[in-house]
Design a protein around this motif. Structure first.
Motif, PDB file in Angstrom:
ATOM      1  N   ALA A  18       0.866  -1.172   0.000  1.00 22.21           N
ATOM      2  CA  ALA A  18       0.000   0.000   0.000  1.00 22.21           C
ATOM      3  C   ALA A  18       0.907   1.227   0.000  1.00 22.21           C
ATOM      4  O   ALA A  18       2.008   1.187   0.530  1.00 22.21           O
ATOM      5  N   LYS A  19       0.463   2.300  -0.605  1.00 25.21           N
ATOM      6  CA  LYS A  19       1.282   3.492  -0.721  1.00 25.21           C
ATOM      7  C   LYS A  19       1.759   4.016   0.633  1.00 25.21           C
ATOM      8  O   LYS A  19       2.895   4.393   0.785  1.00 25.21           O
ATOM      9  N   SER A  20       0.883   4.075   1.610  1.00 28.75           N
ATOM     10  CA  SER A  20       1.239   4.634   2.899  1.00 28.75           C
ATOM     11  C   SER A  20       1.891   3.597   3.790  1.00 28.75           C
ATOM     12  O   SER A  20       1.400   2.488   3.921  1.00 28.75           O
ATOM     13  N   GLN A  21       2.985   3.992   4.383  1.00 32.64           N
ATOM     14  CA  GLN A  21       3.639   3.152   5.372  1.00 32.64           C
ATOM     15  C   GLN A  21       3.167   3.630   6.740  1.00 32.64           C
ATOM     16  O   GLN A  21       2.480   4.624   6.858  1.00 32.64           O
ATOM     17  N   SER A  22       3.566   2.927   7.764  1.00 33.16           N
ATOM     18  CA  SER A  22       3.089   3.231   9.104  1.00 33.16           C
ATOM     19  C   SER A  22       3.970   4.278   9.784  1.00 33.16           C
ATOM     20  O   SER A  22       5.187   4.154   9.783  1.00 33.16           O
ATOM     21  N   ILE A  23       3.334   5.286  10.336  1.00 29.50           N
ATOM     22  CA  ILE A  23       4.009   6.246  11.211  1.00 29.50           C
ATOM     23  C   ILE A  23       3.248   6.196  12.521  1.00 29.50           C
ATOM     24  O   ILE A  23       2.058   6.519  12.570  1.00 29.50           O
ATOM     25  N   VAL A  68      12.594   3.225  11.599  1.00 32.79           N
ATOM     26  CA  VAL A  68      13.267   4.517  11.634  1.00 32.79           C
ATOM     27  C   VAL A  68      12.656   5.335  12.765  1.00 32.79           C
ATOM     28  O   VAL A  68      11.435   5.505  12.831  1.00 32.79           O
ATOM     29  N   LEU A  69      13.499   5.826  13.655  1.00 31.85           N
ATOM     30  CA  LEU A  69      13.077   6.685  14.762  1.00 31.85           C
ATOM     31  C   LEU A  69      13.217   8.136  14.323  1.00 31.85           C
ATOM     32  O   LEU A  69      14.235   8.510  13.740  1.00 31.85           O
ATOM     33  N   VAL A  70      12.190   8.952  14.598  1.00 32.02           N
ATOM     34  CA  VAL A  70      12.243  10.381  14.281  1.00 32.02           C
ATOM     35  C   VAL A  70      11.838  11.163  15.529  1.00 32.02           C
ATOM     36  O   VAL A  70      10.712  11.027  16.021  1.00 32.02           O
ATOM     37  N   LEU A  71      12.766  11.959  16.040  1.00 32.71           N
ATOM     38  CA  LEU A  71      12.489  12.893  17.139  1.00 32.71           C
ATOM     39  C   LEU A  71      12.466  14.279  16.519  1.00 32.71           C
ATOM     40  O   LEU A  71      13.426  14.664  15.830  1.00 32.71           O
ATOM     41  N   SER A  72      11.378  15.030  16.738  1.00 34.55           N
ATOM     42  CA  SER A  72      11.257  16.308  16.038  1.00 34.55           C
ATOM     43  C   SER A  72      10.303  17.256  16.744  1.00 34.55           C
ATOM     44  O   SER A  72       9.493  16.842  17.561  1.00 34.55           O
ATOM     45  N   THR A  85       7.866   6.599  14.907  1.00 33.00           N
ATOM     46  CA  THR A  85       8.608   5.572  14.190  1.00 33.00           C
ATOM     47  C   THR A  85       7.994   5.394  12.803  1.00 33.00           C
ATOM     48  O   THR A  85       6.774   5.457  12.636  1.00 33.00           O
ATOM     49  N   VAL A  86       8.866   5.192  11.825  1.00 31.52           N
ATOM     50  CA  VAL A  86       8.456   4.913  10.452  1.00 31.52           C
ATOM     51  C   VAL A  86       8.715   3.432  10.227  1.00 31.52           C
ATOM     52  O   VAL A  86       9.836   2.955  10.428  1.00 31.52           O
ATOM     53  N   SER A  87       7.670   2.701   9.843  1.00 31.55           N
ATOM     54  CA  SER A  87       7.753   1.253   9.681  1.00 31.55           C
ATOM     55  C   SER A  87       7.048   0.835   8.401  1.00 31.55           C
ATOM     56  O   SER A  87       6.326   1.612   7.783  1.00 31.55           O
ATOM     57  N   VAL A 133      12.157   4.332   0.841  1.00 31.17           N
ATOM     58  CA  VAL A 133      11.075   4.905   1.639  1.00 31.17           C
ATOM     59  C   VAL A 133      11.274   6.424   1.626  1.00 31.17           C
ATOM     60  O   VAL A 133      12.398   6.923   1.711  1.00 31.17           O
ATOM     61  N   ARG A 134      10.168   7.120   1.446  1.00 33.68           N
ATOM     62  CA  ARG A 134      10.149   8.584   1.455  1.00 33.68           C
ATOM     63  C   ARG A 134       9.225   8.998   2.583  1.00 33.68           C
ATOM     64  O   ARG A 134       8.080   8.553   2.648  1.00 33.68           O
ATOM     65  N   PHE A 135       9.749   9.824   3.494  1.00 34.01           N
ATOM     66  CA  PHE A 135       8.870  10.326   4.544  1.00 34.01           C
ATOM     67  C   PHE A 135       9.092  11.819   4.720  1.00 34.01           C
ATOM     68  O   PHE A 135      10.183  12.331   4.509  1.00 34.01           O
ATOM     69  N   THR A 136       7.993  12.496   5.024  1.00 32.30           N
ATOM     70  CA  THR A 136       8.021  13.947   5.163  1.00 32.30           C
ATOM     71  C   THR A 136       7.690  14.329   6.596  1.00 32.30           C
ATOM     72  O   THR A 136       7.007  13.601   7.310  1.00 32.30           O
TER      73      THR A 136
END
Length: 149
Positions: A18-23, A68-72, A85-87, A133-136
Motif C-alpha cells: 500500500a502506498k502509505s507506510q506506518s508512522i 526509523v526513529l524520528v524525534l522532532s 517511528t516509520v515502519s 522509503v520517502r517520509f516527510t
C-alpha cells in the motif's frame, strides 16, 4: 514452526505495498534497547539539531525488524520533542535499511523530505526487494507521511 508460518503469512499480507507506510507514536519499537550501534553511524541530526533520525532494530520478526526513529518538533509544554517511528506497517519494520543512503531535502510547502534505501520481503517472503522509503515532516504541525517508492 507455527510462529514462523504465522509471521510469514502476516508479512506476505502486509507486503501488498500500500502506498502509505506506518508512522506511529513511539512505543515498544522505539525502546532504547532497539537503537542500533555504533550510534555515530546510525543516527543523524537535521534542522540545526532539532530533528534526529536513527535506526531501530527490534530483532524480531527477523524479516521485518528495522524501523526509523524520528524525534522532532513541535515541542510540548515541557519542551519534549515528538517521537515517531516509520515502519513498513504497524509493528512490522523493514527487512533492511541503508542508513548511509539517508538524504534530506526541504520544501517550504511540505517541510523536510527524507529518502532512504530499504529492503522489504518479497510477496512470498522468500527474498528481499530493494525499495526507497520517502517520509516527510512538517516541524510546525508535527504531521508526517511516508510511502514506499
Amino acid at each position: 514452526m507455527k510462529t514462523s508460518i504465522l509471521v510469514a503469512t502476516m508479512l506476505a499480507a502486509s507486503m501488498n505495498y500500500a502506498k502509505s507506510q506506518s508512522i506511529e507514536p513511539c512505543d515498544w519499537v522505539s525502546s532504547a534497547a532497539s537503537l542500533v550501534e555504533p550510534w555515530e553511524q546510525n543516527t543523524r541530526t537535521f534542522a540545526n539539531g532539532d530533528v534526529r533520525v536513527a535506526v531501530l532494530d527490534t530483532i524480531e520478526p527477523a524479516l521485518a525488524a528495522f524501523h526509523v526513529l524520528v524525534l522532532s518538533p513541535p515541542y510540548d509544554e515541557v519542551g519534549s520533542r515528538q517521537c515517531k517511528t516509520v515502519s513498513m506497517s504497524a509493528g512490522l519494520g523493514f527487512s533492511g535499511l541503508d542508513f548511509a543512503s539517508l538524504n534530506a531535502d526541504y520544501d517550504p510547502a511540505v517541510g523536510l523530505i527524507f529518502t532512504m534505501d530499504v529492503q522489504t520481503p518479497s510477496t512470498d517472503a522468500s527474498s528481499f526487494v530493494d525499495r526507497t522509503v520517502r517520509f516527510t515532516l512538517n516541524q510546525a504541525t508535527g504531521e508526517m507521511q511516508a510511502e514506499l517508492q
